[in-house]
Motif scaffolding. Structure first.
Motif, PDB file in Angstrom:
ATOM      1  N   GLU A 118       0.819  -1.207   0.000  1.00 31.59           N
ATOM      2  CA  GLU A 118       0.000   0.000   0.000  1.00 31.59           C
ATOM      3  C   GLU A 118       0.856   1.261   0.000  1.00 31.59           C
ATOM      4  OE1 GLU A 118      -2.603  -0.298   3.321  1.00 31.59           O
ATOM      5  OE2 GLU A 118      -3.910  -1.788   2.381  1.00 31.59           O
ATOM      6  N   HIS A 121       3.585   3.092  -4.809  1.00 34.62           N
ATOM      7  CA  HIS A 121       2.635   3.801  -5.672  1.00 34.62           C
ATOM      8  C   HIS A 121       3.115   3.840  -7.120  1.00 34.62           C
ATOM      9  CE1 HIS A 121       0.725   5.049  -1.962  1.00 34.62           C
ATOM     10  NE2 HIS A 121       1.883   5.519  -1.534  1.00 34.62           N
ATOM     11  N   GLU A 243       0.176  -0.721  -4.539  1.00 35.94           N
ATOM     12  CA  GLU A 243      -1.115  -0.603  -3.872  1.00 35.94           C
ATOM     13  C   GLU A 243      -1.602  -1.947  -3.310  1.00 35.94           C
ATOM     14  OE1 GLU A 243      -2.244   2.303  -3.382  1.00 35.94           O
ATOM     15  OE2 GLU A 243      -1.415   3.563  -4.969  1.00 35.94           O
TER      16      GLU A 243
END
Length: 310
Positions: A118, A121, A243
């Protein structure tokens, strides 16, 4: 550096928890770059190199490592940056991508960091299609760039995208156009490879960029009363993605009873027997190593025939 990598094999428990470990390295500047530890076999001081006549200019030469000849690639030069000048003090990161082994020449190797996908990116918007980044992250106030190695390797040593004669039968001309396949991959090169392969089979392709985007897409379908398994023959997903990785994407899909029958194939350049056990753990239907056009086309053809028979 051998000590840093000694425990890599014990780190597979991170897989499936949306986590990864990056080995950090530098070229000739202070900019940090990262590579997934699962792609790394070892890190060594740059050995003696034998020059290959007429080889790609980004190939520094070939190293004989324990009796095996391995091509050594100047990764900085391959991405348009100044190449490593002092090879005598440089390092080589031995990696395995898509069942191919090669070394990446770098100026310095740092340490390993444990991160959550997460926190990884996509490259900033506006960076253009010509950049060699597949993702970025931050460590404190420092940016870490993750290079799209698949793109680099595809340009230096292209993989054939041709499907062998006989893999796609004549019956697919009529059957395949009735089906759609959902593909998920953060690498633009990989998305194009998979799309071209599947379009050759004859199916329609919907291509998404990462696991989070795919999960949101599927959930929006469900919210509209549409079942993914009714609209897609299958989903073919990469594992390493910013992500949300492919293992976590699969586990999230399987946690929703409305998608329990959705056919999922994990398609990755990651090597290692742990992939097979992880496929079962997260509930995927199959695992496929990148990039083998015959295998990929064969999986889709087999799925079409199995669905048609039913």
């Amino acid at each position: 550096m051998t000590g840093v990598l000694a425990s890599i094999n014990s780190r597979t428990q991170l897989v499936g928890q949306n986590r990864l470990e990056l080995l950090l390295f530098r070229f000739n500047t202070n900019q940090l770059y990262g590579i997934n530890v699962f792609k790394v076999r070892e890190v060594i001081r740059c050995p003696s190199l034998s020059i290959l006549p007429r080889s790609n200019p980004n190939i520094c030469g070939v190293a004989n490592i324990r009796g095996v000849s391995i091509p050594i690639l100047d990764l900085a030069m391959a991405t348009g940056l100044p190449g490593v000048e002092d090879k005598a003090s440089a390092f080589v990161i031995i990696t395995e991508y898509n069942t191919r082994t090669q070394g990446f020449l770098v100026y310095a190797v740092e340490h390993i960091v444990n991160l959550n996908w997460e926190d990884i990116h996509p490259p900033p918007k506006g960076s253009g299609e010509d950049n060699y980044l597949t993702a970025v992250t931050r460590l404190g106030d420092q940016l870490v760039e993750i290079i799209d190695v698949e793109k680099v390797l595809a340009q230096i040593s292209p993989t054939s995208e041709e499907i062998s004669q006989g893999v796609v039968g004549a019956d697919m001309t009529h059957l395949a156009p009735k089906f759609r396949v959902l593909t998920v991959d953060d690498s633009a090169v990989a998305r194009k490879q998979v799309t071209r392969c599947l379009e050759t089979v004859g199916v329609e392709v919907v291509a998404l960029n990462d696991g989070r985007q795919a999960l949101n897409y599927l959930r929006s379908m469900l919210d509209e009363g549409r079942k993914p398994e009714d609209e897609f023959l299958m989903m073919i997903s990469d594992i390493e993605m910013p992500e949300m990785d492919g293992y976590t994407l699969t586990a999230e899909i399987r946690s929703d009873p409305r998608m329990s029958d959705f056919h999922i194939v994990l398609h990755t350049s990651l090597s290692g027997s742990f992939n097979q056990s992880m496929v079962k753990k997260v509930g995927a239907n199959d695992f496929l190593a990148k990039f083998r056009p015959d295998d990929l086309a064969g999986r889709v053809v087999a799925r079409i025939r199995a669905t048609t028979v039913q």
